[in-house]
Write a protein that holds these residues in place. Structure first.
Motif, short mmCIF file in Angstrom:
data_model
loop_
_atom_site.label_atom_id
_atom_site.label_comp_id
_atom_site.label_asym_id
_atom_site.label_seq_id
_atom_site.Cartn_x
_atom_site.Cartn_y
_atom_site.Cartn_z
N LEU A 1 10.65 -9.75 -6.36
CA LEU A 1 9.65 -9.61 -5.30
C LEU A 1 8.65 -10.74 -5.46
CD1 LEU A 1 8.39 -8.01 -2.93
CD2 LEU A 1 7.11 -6.69 -4.63
N VAL B 1 10.46 -10.70 4.04
CA VAL B 1 10.06 -9.34 4.41
C VAL B 1 9.15 -9.43 5.63
CG1 VAL B 1 8.79 -7.29 3.68
CG2 VAL B 1 10.23 -8.51 2.04
N THR B 2 9.62 -8.91 6.76
CA THR B 2 8.82 -8.90 7.98
C THR B 2 8.55 -7.48 8.46
OG1 THR B 2 10.83 -9.09 9.31
CG2 THR B 2 9.70 -11.14 8.72
N LEU C 1 11.81 -10.49 -0.76
CA LEU C 1 12.42 -9.47 -1.61
C LEU C 1 13.86 -9.88 -1.85
CD1 LEU C 1 12.27 -6.76 -3.09
CD2 LEU C 1 12.99 -5.65 -0.96
N GLY D 1 5.71 -5.03 3.83
CA GLY D 1 6.05 -5.29 5.22
C GLY D 1 5.33 -4.39 6.21
N LEU E 1 11.83 -2.30 4.54
CA LEU E 1 13.29 -2.38 4.43
C LEU E 1 13.85 -1.06 3.89
CD1 LEU E 1 13.50 -5.95 2.85
CD2 LEU E 1 13.91 -5.32 5.24
#
Length: 252
Positions: free
Chosen positions: A5, A69-70, A64, A53, A73
Protein backbone atom coordinates in the motif's frame (compact mmCIF):
# COMPACT_ATOMS: atom_id res chain seq x y z
CA UNK A 1 6.02 -7.09 -0.72
CA UNK A 2 7.62 -3.85 0.57
CA UNK A 3 5.23 -1.47 -1.20
CA UNK A 4 1.87 -3.20 -0.91
CA UNK A 5 0.00 0.00 0.00
CA UNK A 6 1.53 3.29 -1.14
CA UNK A 7 0.53 6.91 -0.63
CA UNK A 8 2.60 9.09 -2.92
CA UNK A 9 2.56 12.83 -2.21
CA UNK A 10 -1.11 12.72 -1.22
CA UNK A 11 -2.86 16.03 -0.40
CA UNK A 12 -6.46 16.94 0.33
CA UNK A 13 -8.25 20.08 1.52
CA UNK A 14 -11.91 20.52 2.38
CA UNK A 15 -13.71 23.54 0.87
CA UNK A 16 -12.81 26.85 2.50
CA UNK A 17 -10.43 25.15 4.94
CA UNK A 18 -6.69 24.67 5.13
CA UNK A 19 -5.21 21.40 3.91
CA UNK A 20 -6.32 18.41 5.99
CA UNK A 21 -3.55 16.28 4.46
CA UNK A 22 -0.46 17.80 2.91
CA UNK A 23 2.01 15.92 0.67
CA UNK A 24 1.98 12.70 2.69
CA UNK A 25 4.06 9.71 1.64
CA UNK A 26 3.56 6.27 3.18
CA UNK A 27 4.83 2.84 2.16
CA UNK A 28 3.32 -0.24 3.81
CA UNK A 29 4.39 -3.84 3.39
CA UNK A 30 1.91 -6.70 3.09
CA UNK A 31 0.97 -7.95 6.55
CA UNK A 32 2.14 -4.75 8.27
CA UNK A 33 0.09 -3.06 10.97
CA UNK A 34 0.70 0.68 10.70
CA UNK A 35 -0.82 2.99 13.30
CA UNK A 36 -1.52 6.70 12.84
CA UNK A 37 -1.74 8.76 16.00
CA UNK A 38 -2.43 12.40 16.61
CA UNK A 39 -4.81 14.83 18.23
CA UNK A 40 -8.32 15.43 16.94
CA UNK A 41 -8.33 17.41 13.71
CA UNK A 42 -4.77 16.51 12.71
CA UNK A 43 -5.83 14.79 9.48
CA UNK A 44 -5.42 11.12 10.38
CA UNK A 45 -9.01 10.09 9.55
CA UNK A 46 -8.88 12.03 6.27
CA UNK A 47 -5.65 10.21 5.40
CA UNK A 48 -7.27 6.85 6.13
CA UNK A 49 -10.22 7.74 3.86
CA UNK A 50 -7.79 8.71 1.10
CA UNK A 51 -5.89 5.44 1.47
CA UNK A 52 -9.16 3.48 1.32
CA UNK A 53 -10.56 5.27 -1.74
CA UNK A 54 -13.37 6.90 0.26
CA UNK A 55 -11.91 10.27 -0.75
CA UNK A 56 -9.95 11.11 -3.90
CA UNK A 57 -6.66 12.97 -3.40
CA UNK A 58 -6.44 16.39 -4.99
CA UNK A 59 -2.73 15.81 -5.48
CA UNK A 60 -0.73 12.58 -5.42
CA UNK A 61 -1.73 8.98 -5.82
CA UNK A 62 -2.73 5.92 -3.80
CA UNK A 63 -1.64 2.46 -4.97
CA UNK A 64 -2.66 -0.95 -3.65
CA UNK A 65 -0.49 -3.76 -4.95
CA UNK A 66 0.62 -1.37 -7.75
CA UNK A 67 -2.97 -0.59 -8.80
CA UNK A 68 -4.38 2.93 -8.53
CA UNK A 69 -7.05 3.27 -5.84
CA UNK A 70 -9.91 5.49 -7.01
CA UNK A 71 -12.69 3.87 -4.95
CA UNK A 72 -12.96 1.19 -2.25
CA UNK A 73 -11.93 -2.22 -3.61
CA UNK A 74 -13.40 -5.67 -2.86
CA UNK A 75 -10.23 -6.73 -1.04
CA UNK A 76 -10.62 -3.90 1.49
CA UNK A 77 -12.30 -4.16 4.89
CA UNK A 78 -13.47 -1.40 7.22
CA UNK A 79 -14.09 -1.03 10.96
CA UNK A 80 -15.09 2.37 12.31
CA UNK A 81 -15.61 3.73 15.82
CA UNK A 82 -19.33 2.94 15.79
CA UNK A 83 -19.98 -0.75 15.04
CA UNK A 84 -23.08 0.19 12.94
CA UNK A 85 -24.72 -3.20 13.33
CA UNK A 86 -28.29 -3.79 12.15
CA UNK A 87 -30.32 -4.18 15.34
CA UNK A 88 -33.05 -6.29 13.74
CA UNK A 89 -30.56 -8.94 12.59
CA UNK A 90 -28.93 -11.52 14.80
CA UNK A 91 -25.17 -11.61 15.27
CA UNK A 92 -24.48 -14.23 12.60
CA UNK A 93 -26.54 -12.38 9.98
CA UNK A 94 -24.71 -9.14 10.80
CA UNK A 95 -21.42 -10.92 10.16
CA UNK A 96 -22.76 -12.25 6.85
CA UNK A 97 -24.00 -8.84 5.71
CA UNK A 98 -21.03 -8.00 3.40
CA UNK A 99 -21.63 -11.26 1.55
CA UNK A 100 -25.44 -11.08 1.43
CA UNK A 101 -25.32 -7.61 -0.14
CA UNK A 102 -23.60 -9.04 -3.22
CA UNK A 103 -24.81 -12.62 -3.58
CA UNK A 104 -26.81 -15.42 -2.07
CA UNK A 105 -25.35 -16.67 1.20
CA UNK A 106 -24.31 -20.34 1.13
CA UNK A 107 -24.16 -22.97 3.88
CA UNK A 108 -20.37 -22.66 3.74
CA UNK A 109 -20.71 -18.92 4.43
CA UNK A 110 -22.77 -19.75 7.51
CA UNK A 111 -20.07 -22.13 8.70
CA UNK A 112 -17.39 -19.49 8.17
CA UNK A 113 -19.42 -16.91 10.09
CA UNK A 114 -19.76 -19.31 13.01
CA UNK A 115 -16.01 -19.96 12.90
CA UNK A 116 -15.22 -16.24 13.02
CA UNK A 117 -17.60 -15.79 15.93
CA UNK A 118 -15.94 -18.66 17.77
CA UNK A 119 -12.48 -17.16 17.18
CA UNK A 120 -13.75 -13.88 18.63
CA UNK A 121 -15.39 -15.48 21.65
CA UNK A 122 -18.96 -14.97 20.43
CA UNK A 123 -20.08 -18.51 19.59
CA UNK A 124 -22.74 -18.43 22.32
CA UNK A 125 -24.46 -15.28 21.00
CA UNK A 126 -24.64 -16.00 17.26
CA UNK A 127 -28.47 -16.02 17.34
CA UNK A 128 -28.81 -12.98 19.62
CA UNK A 129 -30.10 -9.70 18.16
CA UNK A 130 -27.38 -7.08 17.84
CA UNK A 131 -29.10 -4.56 20.13
CA UNK A 132 -28.82 -7.01 23.05
CA UNK A 133 -25.02 -7.04 22.97
CA UNK A 134 -22.54 -5.15 25.13
CA UNK A 135 -20.28 -2.54 23.53
CA UNK A 136 -17.34 -4.94 23.50
CA UNK A 137 -19.42 -7.68 21.89
CA UNK A 138 -20.65 -5.28 19.21
CA UNK A 139 -17.06 -4.33 18.40
CA UNK A 140 -16.15 -7.99 18.08
CA UNK A 141 -19.04 -8.55 15.67
CA UNK A 142 -17.87 -5.57 13.59
CA UNK A 143 -14.40 -7.13 13.35
CA UNK A 144 -15.84 -10.52 12.35
CA UNK A 145 -17.97 -8.79 9.70
CA UNK A 146 -14.89 -7.06 8.28
CA UNK A 147 -12.76 -10.21 8.29
CA UNK A 148 -15.26 -12.70 6.84
CA UNK A 149 -14.41 -11.46 3.34
CA UNK A 150 -10.73 -12.10 4.15
CA UNK A 151 -9.60 -8.63 3.04
CA UNK A 152 -5.98 -8.12 2.12
CA UNK A 153 -6.05 -4.71 3.81
CA UNK A 154 -8.15 -3.49 6.72
CA UNK A 155 -8.84 0.18 7.50
CA UNK A 156 -9.72 0.94 11.12
CA UNK A 157 -10.72 4.33 12.52
CA UNK A 158 -10.54 4.37 16.33
CA UNK A 159 -12.61 1.17 16.58
CA UNK A 160 -12.00 0.64 20.31
CA UNK A 161 -12.19 4.26 21.51
CA UNK A 162 -15.59 3.97 23.18
CA UNK A 163 -14.77 0.83 25.19
CA UNK A 164 -13.69 0.61 28.80
CA UNK A 165 -9.99 0.05 29.41
CA UNK A 166 -10.16 -3.66 30.28
CA UNK A 167 -12.42 -4.54 27.34
CA UNK A 168 -10.22 -2.48 25.01
CA UNK A 169 -7.05 -4.27 26.10
CA UNK A 170 -8.66 -7.70 25.63
CA UNK A 171 -10.00 -6.79 22.20
CA UNK A 172 -6.65 -5.38 21.07
CA UNK A 173 -4.99 -8.66 22.00
CA UNK A 174 -7.58 -10.82 20.20
CA UNK A 175 -7.63 -8.57 17.14
CA UNK A 176 -3.84 -8.65 16.87
CA UNK A 177 -3.80 -12.45 17.05
CA UNK A 178 -6.38 -12.74 14.27
CA UNK A 179 -4.67 -10.27 11.93
CA UNK A 180 -1.32 -11.99 12.32
CA UNK A 181 -2.88 -15.41 11.71
CA UNK A 182 -4.54 -14.12 8.52
CA UNK A 183 -1.61 -11.97 7.35
CA UNK A 184 -3.91 -8.95 7.07
CA UNK A 185 -2.40 -5.54 6.33
CA UNK A 186 -3.88 -2.90 8.65
CA UNK A 187 -3.94 0.89 8.64
CA UNK A 188 -5.15 1.79 12.13
CA UNK A 189 -6.10 5.30 13.31
CA UNK A 190 -6.02 6.03 17.03
CA UNK A 191 -5.46 8.85 19.48
CA UNK A 192 -4.16 6.38 22.09
CA UNK A 193 -0.36 6.13 22.15
CA UNK A 194 -0.34 2.89 24.16
CA UNK A 195 -2.75 1.26 21.70
CA UNK A 196 -0.58 2.29 18.75
CA UNK A 197 2.59 0.88 20.33
CA UNK A 198 0.91 -2.37 21.36
CA UNK A 199 -0.63 -3.04 17.94
CA UNK A 200 1.77 -1.50 15.46
CA UNK A 201 4.78 -2.67 13.54
CA UNK A 202 5.32 1.03 12.84
CA UNK A 203 3.67 4.20 14.15
CA UNK A 204 3.43 7.59 12.45
CA UNK A 205 2.47 10.84 14.15
CA UNK A 206 0.23 13.28 12.29
CA UNK A 207 0.05 17.00 13.05
CA UNK A 208 -1.53 19.73 10.96
CA UNK A 209 -1.95 17.43 7.97
CA UNK A 210 1.70 16.33 7.84
CA UNK A 211 3.04 12.94 8.86
CA UNK A 212 6.21 12.06 10.70
CA UNK A 213 8.76 9.53 9.61
CA UNK A 214 7.39 6.19 10.88
CA UNK A 215 8.77 4.90 14.17
CA UNK A 216 9.58 1.19 14.08
CA UNK A 217 8.11 -0.66 17.07
CA UNK A 218 10.86 -3.12 17.90
CA UNK A 219 8.93 -5.28 20.34
CA UNK A 220 8.54 -9.06 20.25
CA UNK A 221 5.56 -10.80 18.66
CA UNK A 222 3.26 -12.33 19.64
CA UNK A 223 2.61 -9.54 22.12
CA UNK A 224 1.35 -10.33 25.57
CA UNK A 225 -0.57 -8.26 28.11
CA UNK A 226 2.52 -8.04 30.33
CA UNK A 227 4.35 -6.19 27.54
CA UNK A 228 2.39 -3.05 28.45
CA UNK A 229 4.29 -2.83 31.74
CA UNK A 230 7.77 -3.45 30.34
CA UNK A 231 10.41 -0.72 30.09
CA UNK A 232 10.85 -0.89 26.27
CA UNK A 233 7.10 -0.44 25.76
CA UNK A 234 6.96 2.56 28.07
CA UNK A 235 10.05 4.09 26.48
CA UNK A 236 8.41 3.98 23.04
CA UNK A 237 5.23 5.53 24.45
CA UNK A 238 7.28 8.29 26.05
CA UNK A 239 9.16 8.93 22.80
CA UNK A 240 5.90 9.34 20.87
CA UNK A 241 4.37 11.52 23.56
CA UNK A 242 7.38 13.81 23.56
CA UNK A 243 7.22 14.12 19.77
CA UNK A 244 3.52 14.97 20.00
CA UNK A 245 4.11 17.60 22.70
CA UNK A 246 7.01 19.16 20.85
CA UNK A 247 5.26 19.20 17.49
CA UNK A 248 8.21 17.49 15.81
CA UNK A 249 6.38 16.30 12.73
CA UNK A 250 8.27 16.15 9.47
CA UNK A 251 6.89 14.89 6.20
CA UNK A 252 7.89 11.28 5.63
Amino acid sequence: MPNFLQLLGVSYAYPERSAAVSAVNLQMAAGEIHCLIGRSGCGKTTLLKLAAGLLSPQHGQVLLNKRAVTAPLPEMGFVFQAPTLLDWLNVRDNVLLPLSLHRAVTPDDHRQAEQWLERLGLANVSQVKADKLSGGQQSRVAIARALITRPSVLFMDEPFAALDAITRDELQHDFLKLCQAEGTTVLFVTHDIGEAVYLGDRVSLMQDGAMSKPLAIDLPRPRSATLRYAAPFNALCAQLRQAMDEGTTHAA
